[in-house]
Design a protein around this motif. Sequence first.
Motif, PDB file in Angstrom:
ATOM      1  N   VAL A 190      51.868 -63.183  82.256  1.00  0.00           N
ATOM      2  CA  VAL A 190      53.248 -62.978  82.695  1.00  0.00           C
ATOM      3  C   VAL A 190      53.550 -63.963  83.814  1.00  0.00           C
ATOM      4  O   VAL A 190      52.730 -64.171  84.707  1.00  0.00           O
ATOM      5  N   ASN A 191      54.730 -64.591  83.777  1.00  0.00           N
ATOM      6  CA  ASN A 191      55.080 -65.626  84.747  1.00  0.00           C
ATOM      7  C   ASN A 191      54.995 -65.099  86.177  1.00  0.00           C
ATOM      8  O   ASN A 191      55.695 -64.139  86.536  1.00  0.00           O
ATOM      9  N   TYR A 192      54.140 -65.733  86.973  1.00  0.00           N
ATOM     10  CA  TYR A 192      53.903 -65.246  88.335  1.00  0.00           C
ATOM     11  C   TYR A 192      55.134 -65.437  89.214  1.00  0.00           C
ATOM     12  O   TYR A 192      55.502 -64.543  89.990  1.00  0.00           O
ATOM     13  N   GLY A 193      55.775 -66.606  89.119  1.00  0.00           N
ATOM     14  CA  GLY A 193      56.933 -66.883  89.963  1.00  0.00           C
ATOM     15  C   GLY A 193      58.060 -65.898  89.733  1.00  0.00           C
ATOM     16  O   GLY A 193      58.672 -65.399  90.694  1.00  0.00           O
ATOM     17  N   ARG A 194      58.353 -65.599  88.472  1.00  0.00           N
ATOM     18  CA  ARG A 194      59.420 -64.640  88.182  1.00  0.00           C
ATOM     19  C   ARG A 194      59.038 -63.236  88.641  1.00  0.00           C
ATOM     20  O   ARG A 194      59.883 -62.478  89.135  1.00  0.00           O
ATOM     21  N   SER A 195      57.750 -62.887  88.489  1.00  0.00           N
ATOM     22  CA  SER A 195      57.295 -61.568  88.944  1.00  0.00           C
ATOM     23  C   SER A 195      57.426 -61.432  90.456  1.00  0.00           C
ATOM     24  O   SER A 195      57.843 -60.378  90.960  1.00  0.00           O
ATOM     25  N   LEU A 196      57.085 -62.502  91.165  1.00  0.00           N
ATOM     26  CA  LEU A 196      57.195 -62.484  92.625  1.00  0.00           C
ATOM     27  C   LEU A 196      58.645 -62.306  93.062  1.00  0.00           C
ATOM     28  O   LEU A 196      58.951 -61.484  93.940  1.00  0.00           O
ATOM     29  N   LYS A 197      59.531 -63.064  92.432  1.00  0.00           N
ATOM     30  CA  LYS A 197      60.950 -62.964  92.778  1.00  0.00           C
ATOM     31  C   LYS A 197      61.487 -61.570  92.489  1.00  0.00           C
ATOM     32  O   LYS A 197      62.211 -60.972  93.308  1.00  0.00           O
ATOM     33  N   ALA A 198      61.128 -61.022  91.327  1.00  0.00           N
ATOM     34  CA  ALA A 198      61.605 -59.688  90.956  1.00  0.00           C
ATOM     35  C   ALA A 198      61.106 -58.633  91.929  1.00  0.00           C
ATOM     36  O   ALA A 198      61.839 -57.699  92.301  1.00  0.00           O
ATOM     37  N   TYR A 199      59.843 -58.784  92.390  1.00  0.00           N
ATOM     38  CA  TYR A 199      59.287 -57.789  93.314  1.00  0.00           C
ATOM     39  C   TYR A 199      60.055 -57.781  94.633  1.00  0.00           C
ATOM     40  O   TYR A 199      60.384 -56.709  95.170  1.00  0.00           O
TER      41      TYR A 199
ATOM     42  N   ALA B   5      51.993 -50.751  96.762  1.00  0.00           N
ATOM     43  CA  ALA B   5      53.240 -51.232  96.169  1.00  0.00           C
ATOM     44  C   ALA B   5      53.109 -52.695  95.763  1.00  0.00           C
ATOM     45  O   ALA B   5      53.593 -53.112  94.701  1.00  0.00           O
ATOM     46  N   TYR B   6      52.466 -53.493  96.584  1.00  0.00           N
ATOM     47  CA  TYR B   6      52.324 -54.916  96.290  1.00  0.00           C
ATOM     48  C   TYR B   6      51.515 -55.154  95.015  1.00  0.00           C
ATOM     49  O   TYR B   6      51.712 -56.154  94.321  1.00  0.00           O
ATOM     50  N   ALA B   7      50.617 -54.245  94.689  1.00  0.00           N
ATOM     51  CA  ALA B   7      49.815 -54.382  93.476  1.00  0.00           C
ATOM     52  C   ALA B   7      50.667 -54.354  92.220  1.00  0.00           C
ATOM     53  O   ALA B   7      50.237 -54.821  91.159  1.00  0.00           O
ATOM     54  N   THR B   8      51.895 -53.832  92.311  1.00  0.00           N
ATOM     55  CA  THR B   8      52.773 -53.762  91.137  1.00  0.00           C
ATOM     56  C   THR B   8      53.383 -55.111  90.796  1.00  0.00           C
ATOM     57  O   THR B   8      53.964 -55.272  89.720  1.00  0.00           O
ATOM     58  N   MET B   9      53.266 -56.081  91.687  1.00  0.00           N
ATOM     59  CA  MET B   9      53.977 -57.347  91.531  1.00  0.00           C
ATOM     60  C   MET B   9      53.514 -58.134  90.313  1.00  0.00           C
ATOM     61  O   MET B   9      54.307 -58.692  89.565  1.00  0.00           O
ATOM     62  N   HIS B  10      52.187 -58.207  90.093  1.00  0.00           N
ATOM     63  CA  HIS B  10      51.623 -59.007  89.001  1.00  0.00           C
ATOM     64  C   HIS B  10      50.187 -58.545  88.793  1.00  0.00           C
ATOM     65  O   HIS B  10      49.529 -58.091  89.734  1.00  0.00           O
ATOM     66  N   PRO B  11      49.661 -58.639  87.569  1.00  0.00           N
ATOM     67  CA  PRO B  11      48.257 -58.226  87.344  1.00  0.00           C
ATOM     68  C   PRO B  11      47.253 -58.898  88.266  1.00  0.00           C
ATOM     69  O   PRO B  11      46.256 -58.272  88.649  1.00  0.00           O
TER      70      PRO B  11
END
Length: 384
Positions: free
Chosen positions: A242-251, A267-273
Amino acid sequence: MRLFKCQACGQTVYFENTRCVRCGSRLGYLSEIGLMSALEPDVNPDLLAALDETGLRDAVALPLDVEEVWLPYLRPGKRYRFCANVSLVGCNWLVPFQDAEPHCAACRHNRHVSDPGQDDNLAGWRQLERAKRRLFYSLLRLRLPMPTRAENPEGLAFDFLADPPDPKLPRVITGHANGLITIALREADDVEREKMRKSLGEPYRTLLGHFRHESGHYFWDPLVCDSGQLEACRALFGDERVNYGRSLKAYYIHGAPDDWRGRFVSAYATMHPWEDFAETWAHYLHLLDMLETAGAHGVEVHPRDRGGTIGAVVNFDPYQTKDFDPVIGNWLPLSLAMNSLNRSMGQPDLYPFVLSGAVIRKLRFIHDLVQEHRAGAEGRRRLA
């Protein structure tokens, strides 16, 4: 962490100690065996005899060129010297005297430190090194692979960087990339770190926590990808493609989902695997170190209630046990007791996290990864 003793007098000493408070013996850490040792200087025997005769040996500070070679009580007949960072940051780890590498097993992984000639940078570096040595204590106990950059272009390395003086320029970001862990020196400022903790809504933010988290990113490759465990890891932590940059922005726009506590350790663990793995890895190291420390001090938990709840007796080595059950079985009552003691002093919970069944399964997976690698490393060592 283990308790240690001064072999010269039997006094209990600790990981950060440089001298025994009872007998004054110099102390050094032998990373290859994971023990603190009392030391004797390897000096001219005629000089020692003269000092003994005059009664001045204990009163005279021997010059550096006399004391630079040391004989550990735990390594009879072997000579050591202190890490090259002993004067700069107080590193108390030892290096075999004939070793061409001037730095200890922890400091040799440093790549760059922002101008240690500046007092603030040097003070911050000292704080970071104290935390890093605790990280390396655990990693070495687990026999994890840690090549340096001299041994592998993507080996484990550290940059400790100060923010640029121009406030218009981007600040240093703590993180990991291709084996390089960067820690912002401002994290060593307790006030600054607390401001960041509050602004990000975190229950916990420490230097040691940073080191443990970022090391989790590093060990993803050798323990997951290189060991054929990627699909099993994805089944628990999710698909890291899953795209890390988009996941970071969404979080940072939407935050964690409302039900995150049932599936993630933070909570931060939900950002990306990848972040879920690194967060869980950090908590795994928290558990091991705290349990070993509790066992070394003889701390036991036997709740006195009508329900007869289970207690905690750490009579095993959490770093070596193949079974995860005693780790988690002792951790839960121990952490509850620690939190209750902190509340009795009006302090926040020492461990402000809830380990759900899903999180425990992730911790167990990491434990199995580590123990499988450890068993393989020990088998290779026996065959060598």
